[in-house]
Design an enzyme around this catalytic site. Structure first.
Site, PDB file in Angstrom:
ATOM      1  N   TYR A 120     105.649  -0.656 -38.832  1.00 11.80           N
ATOM      2  CA  TYR A 120     107.141  -0.223 -38.209  1.00 11.80           C
ATOM      3  C   TYR A 120     107.052  -0.355 -36.580  1.00 11.80           C
ATOM      4  O   TYR A 120     105.994  -0.214 -36.003  1.00 11.80           O
ATOM      5  CB  TYR A 120     107.057   1.250 -38.705  1.00 11.80           C
ATOM      6  CG  TYR A 120     107.173   1.562 -40.096  1.00 11.80           C
ATOM      7  CD1 TYR A 120     108.362   2.002 -40.802  1.00 11.80           C
ATOM      8  CD2 TYR A 120     106.088   1.821 -40.660  1.00 11.80           C
ATOM      9  CE1 TYR A 120     108.472   2.152 -42.014  1.00 11.80           C
ATOM     10  CE2 TYR A 120     105.998   1.974 -42.170  1.00 11.80           C
ATOM     11  CZ  TYR A 120     107.120   2.367 -42.638  1.00 11.80           C
ATOM     12  OH  TYR A 120     107.109   2.652 -44.162  1.00 11.80           O
ATOM     13  N   HIS A 128     114.674   0.749 -41.020  1.00  6.80           N
ATOM     14  CA  HIS A 128     115.187   0.627 -42.305  1.00  6.80           C
ATOM     15  C   HIS A 128     114.030  -0.005 -43.064  1.00  6.80           C
ATOM     16  O   HIS A 128     114.077   0.243 -44.263  1.00  6.80           O
ATOM     17  CB  HIS A 128     116.440  -0.087 -42.026  1.00  6.80           C
ATOM     18  CG  HIS A 128     117.503   0.708 -41.412  1.00  6.80           C
ATOM     19  ND1 HIS A 128     117.961   1.939 -41.962  1.00  6.80           N
ATOM     20  CD2 HIS A 128     118.280   0.640 -40.241  1.00  6.80           C
ATOM     21  CE1 HIS A 128     118.917   2.490 -41.261  1.00  6.80           C
ATOM     22  NE2 HIS A 128     119.044   1.476 -40.313  1.00  6.80           N
ATOM     23  N   LYS A 159     113.287 -10.109 -49.412  1.00  4.28           N
ATOM     24  CA  LYS A 159     112.466 -11.173 -49.666  1.00  4.28           C
ATOM     25  C   LYS A 159     111.868 -11.817 -48.273  1.00  4.28           C
ATOM     26  O   LYS A 159     111.807 -12.925 -48.279  1.00  4.28           O
ATOM     27  CB  LYS A 159     113.349 -12.161 -50.396  1.00  4.28           C
ATOM     28  CG  LYS A 159     113.551 -11.903 -51.692  1.00  4.28           C
ATOM     29  CD  LYS A 159     114.191 -12.858 -52.586  1.00  4.28           C
ATOM     30  CE  LYS A 159     114.383 -12.589 -54.126  1.00  4.28           C
ATOM     31  NZ  LYS A 159     114.909 -13.565 -54.805  1.00  4.28           N
TER      32      LYS A 159
END
Lengths: 183, 99
Positions: A120, A128, A159
Site C-alpha cells: 500500500y 482502494h 486484473k
C-alpha cells in the site's frame, strides 16, 4: 521497544509501543482487530503481532529488540537463521519486503489475495486497491498460466498484478507489472 | 513459421480485432498496429519463458517506445492479452520520513 518471539511471529505486549509501531507505517496487527484506522489506534487496547519479516526489519533498523520468552535478546542474525530454516526462499522474500519498506511502502501479508504481499501507498483501509505482489522463484521461468492466474487474484484488483523476483547474480529486486489488455 | 498453427491463431485474432502486422521480429515476436504500434510477444501455454528473456522483451519495447503485449495462447489456440512492463518504484511520498 521490545517484542517476544513466539514461534514465527513476535508479540509486542506493551500497548503504547504497539500503537507507535502501527502508526509509523502500519507495522503488525493488533490481536483481535483487523484493518485498524490510524485515528482509531489510541482506542485499541491489545498486543501487536508482528510477522517475522516485520520484526526482522524493525530489529535491523534498531527500532525493536526481540527477546525470547526468558527475556534473552535474539539478534537479527538469529531471526534470519530461523526464517531460513522454516520459510522457503526466506532471503529473497525478505529482500523484496525490505525493498518496498525502504522506499516507504506499507507491506502486509498477501495471503488473502493468494499472493506474497499486498503493498500500500497509504495503508490498509485507506488505499482502494493494494499492489498485489506475487513471488517468482529466481530460477523458475514465467508461464502463460502464471500470468492469467495472477490476473485472477482478488476481484478488486482489476486484473493488475506484480511479479517480484530477485535477479541473480546481482541480487537486484525486479518488479514486472501485468495488466489485462482489452485490445 | 507459417506452419505454426498457434502463432497463426494469434495473428488471425489480431487481424479480426483490426490490427495490421507491421513487422515480424522473431518467431514469436512482432509489431502490430491499430492506432498505435505495439510489440507483441507470443507465449504458448505450458512453455516457460525465462525472466531474462522476459526482461529482454520489455527492454525492446522500451527501446522502441511501444507497449509490450503478451499474447497468451492456450494449447488449443485461444488468445488472451496482457500488457507487461517493468515497474520502477520511486520513494513513496506518503511516508517519505517513515522507517
Amino acid at each position: 521497544m521490545k517484542g517476544v518471539l513466539r514461534g514465527l511471529a513476535v508479540v509486542v505486549e506493551d500497548v503504547e509501543s504497539g500503537r507507535e509501531l502501527y502508526r509509523r507505517g502500519f507495522y503488525g496487527r493488533f490481536l483481535g482487530y483487523d484493518k485498524v484506522k490510524r485515528e482509531e489506534v489510541d482506542k485499541v487496547d491489545a498486543p501487536l503481532i508482528l510477522a517475522l519479516y516485520e520484526a526482522l526489519y524493525l530489529a535491523e533498523k534498531g527500532v525493536l529488540t526481540v527477546v525470547d520468552e526468558n527475556g534473552v535478546e535474539i539478534p537479527p542474525q538469529q531471526l534470519v537463521e530461523l526464517g531460513r530454516a522454516r520459510i522457503k526462499n526466506f532471503d529473497d522474500i525478505y529482500k523484496i519486503y525490505k525493498y518496498f519498506r525502504d522506499l516507504g511502502y506499507v507491506v502486509k501479508s498477501g495471503l488473502k489475495f493468494g499472493a506474497l504481499f499486498s503493498v500500500y501507498e497509504k495503508g490498509p483501509g485507506i488505499d482502494h486497491a493494494p499492489m498485489v505482489v506475487v513471488f517468482l522463484e529466481p530460477d523458475k521461468g514465467i508461464s502463460a498460466t502464471d500470468i492469467t492466474r495472477g490476473g485472477r487474484l482478488g476481484h478488486s484488483v482489476k486484473k493488475t498484478f506484480t511479479l517480484a523476483t530477485v535477479l541473480k547474480p546481482a541480487g537486484e529486486v525486479a518488479l514486472l507489472g501485468f495488466t489485462w489488455a482489452r485490445l | 513459421m507459417a506452419s505454426d498453427v498457434l502463432l497463426e491463431q494469434v495473428l488471425r485474432d489480431l487481424r479480426l480485432r483490426g490490427f495490421r502486422i507491421v513487422e515480424q521480429l522473431a518467431d514469436n515476436m512482432f509489431i502490430g498496429e491499430k492506432k498505435e504500434k505495439y510489440l507483441f510477444y507470443v507465449m504458448v501455454e505450458g512453455v516457460e519463458v525465462s525472466i531474462s528473456t522476459m526482461l529482454k522483451v520489455i527492454n525492446m519495447g522500451e527501446t522502441l517506445s511501444m507497449p509490450v503485449v503478451l499474447a497468451l495462447v492456450s494449447n488449443d489456440g485461444t488468445v488472451t492479452y496482457y500488457f507487461v512492463r517493468r515497474i520502477r518504484l520511486t520513494r513513496n511520498v506518503y511516508y517519505a520520513e517513515a522507517i
